[in-house]
Design a protein around this motif. Sequence first.
Motif, PDB file in Angstrom:
ATOM      1  N   THR A 153       0.818  -1.212   0.000  1.00  0.00           N
ATOM      2  CA  THR A 153       0.000   0.000   0.000  1.00  0.00           C
ATOM      3  C   THR A 153       0.850   1.259   0.000  1.00  0.00           C
ATOM      4  OG1 THR A 153      -0.133  -0.150   2.418  1.00  0.00           O
ATOM      5  CG2 THR A 153      -1.910  -1.157   1.145  1.00  0.00           C
ATOM      6  N   ALA A 154       2.004   1.223   0.667  1.00  0.00           N
ATOM      7  CA  ALA A 154       2.867   2.399   0.658  1.00  0.00           C
ATOM      8  C   ALA A 154       3.392   2.686  -0.743  1.00  0.00           C
ATOM      9  CB  ALA A 154       4.031   2.192   1.630  1.00  0.00           C
ATOM     10  N   VAL A 155       3.732   1.633  -1.483  1.00  0.00           N
ATOM     11  CA  VAL A 155       4.198   1.822  -2.861  1.00  0.00           C
ATOM     12  C   VAL A 155       3.076   2.397  -3.716  1.00  0.00           C
ATOM     13  CG1 VAL A 155       5.115   0.641  -4.898  1.00  0.00           C
ATOM     14  CG2 VAL A 155       5.873  -0.037  -2.612  1.00  0.00           C
ATOM     15  N   ALA A 156       1.854   1.909  -3.525  1.00  0.00           N
ATOM     16  CA  ALA A 156       0.721   2.456  -4.271  1.00  0.00           C
ATOM     17  C   ALA A 156       0.509   3.925  -3.946  1.00  0.00           C
ATOM     18  CB  ALA A 156      -0.543   1.652  -3.954  1.00  0.00           C
ATOM     19  N   GLY A 188      -7.973  13.205  -4.241  1.00  0.00           N
ATOM     20  CA  GLY A 188      -6.866  12.251  -4.263  1.00  0.00           C
ATOM     21  C   GLY A 188      -7.129  11.054  -3.376  1.00  0.00           C
ATOM     22  N   ILE A 189      -7.762  11.279  -2.232  1.00  0.00           N
ATOM     23  CA  ILE A 189      -8.116  10.156  -1.358  1.00  0.00           C
ATOM     24  C   ILE A 189      -9.074   9.210  -2.061  1.00  0.00           C
ATOM     25  CG2 ILE A 189      -9.223   9.551   0.824  1.00  0.00           C
ATOM     26  CD1 ILE A 189      -8.291  12.205   1.956  1.00  0.00           C
ATOM     27  N   GLY A 192      -2.186   3.017   4.209  1.00  0.00           N
ATOM     28  CA  GLY A 192      -0.904   3.195   3.544  1.00  0.00           C
ATOM     29  C   GLY A 192      -0.980   3.914   2.215  1.00  0.00           C
ATOM     30  N   SER A 193      -1.982   3.606   1.401  1.00  0.00           N
ATOM     31  CA  SER A 193      -2.067   4.221   0.076  1.00  0.00           C
ATOM     32  C   SER A 193      -2.715   5.590   0.099  1.00  0.00           C
ATOM     33  CB  SER A 193      -2.870   3.305  -0.865  1.00  0.00           C
ATOM     34  OG  SER A 193      -4.186   3.124  -0.388  1.00  0.00           O
ATOM     35  N   VAL A 194      -3.200   6.029   1.269  1.00  0.00           N
ATOM     36  CA  VAL A 194      -3.931   7.298   1.357  1.00  0.00           C
ATOM     37  C   VAL A 194      -3.083   8.413   1.968  1.00  0.00           C
ATOM     38  CG1 VAL A 194      -5.940   8.442   2.367  1.00  0.00           C
ATOM     39  CG2 VAL A 194      -6.151   6.137   1.453  1.00  0.00           C
ATOM     40  N   ILE A 195      -2.280   8.079   2.964  1.00  0.00           N
ATOM     41  CA  ILE A 195      -1.610   9.146   3.713  1.00  0.00           C
ATOM     42  C   ILE A 195      -0.625   9.932   2.848  1.00  0.00           C
ATOM     43  CG2 ILE A 195      -1.883   8.012   5.933  1.00  0.00           C
ATOM     44  CD1 ILE A 195       0.990   6.995   5.664  1.00  0.00           C
TER      45      ILE A 195
END
Length: 299
Positions: free
Chosen positions: A129-132, A163-164, A234-237
């Motif tokens: 998710t961080a990579v996304a 963006g979210i 992870g993919s949102v912050i």
Amino acid sequence: MSASLSPDTTPHGPVVNRVPRGRRPRTPAVIPGAVPAFGLTLVWVGLLVLLPLAALAARPWEDGPAWILHALANRRTLAALRLSFGTALVAAAVCTLLGLLLAWVLERVRPPGWRVLDALVDLPFALPTAVAGITLTTLYAPNGWLGAPLAHLGIHVAYTPVGIMIALVFVGLPFVVRTVLPVLRDLPHELEEAASTLGAKRGQIARRVLLPALLPALATGFGLAFARGVGEYGSVIFIAGNRPLVSEIAPLLIVIRLQEFDYAGAAAIGLVMLLTAALCLLAVTVLRRRLPAMRGVAR
């Protein structure tokens, strides 16, 4: 001569094995070890699911109901909860529409390279998710490949609720596609051919033949996408910007409360998210079970 009686008969008639009322005869388990497996399942559910949920539900009440109201009545908390559930709801609706179209293309149209497209659908499952989140931020930032042209048009995606929503659509779309695609694959083509023979147009076939059969799967996919979107972190912050009262999501606020050693406040926010998500999923489950009956009444 007296007639010989079989072991299951008497002079007054056959023997009837009567079962006392309120009791049902036990049927032996088909699979050996079913009882230990059932007990192990109960232990797993209790330790890994019910016990943590019970601890989460009990923790905010240790300081009294007044503390829960104080923790939730915060303007920042209400804004974060509203943003998380609002964007998750909109993203789940978008995922339902896009997932239905994508499943239709993969199963009915099958353009050149459809196998590659089918494999790419599962990419959010395997991608961290961080990579996304970093990838989406790079694309939609004001100086990104897509963000720069949009910024010239006055459209800002990164560091905004838009963006979210895009990040939640990215992670939630595979749930809808993988839920709808098997149902669409099992639908016989003869139904569409019969409807076309009777004079139905393409829109009528899609609305009266295909859509009613896909509604339970669409409801399931919507619920899964919504549940994933509410708790996504992870993919949102990275793309959200994390500005209080503007683009701060509830999961991030829970982490902030924990860093401030406000465990009761973090548990209160988590409890609200848990109860709201559970109610939404319960509503989706009830709707999914009532859809066949509703279709039968409509017919």
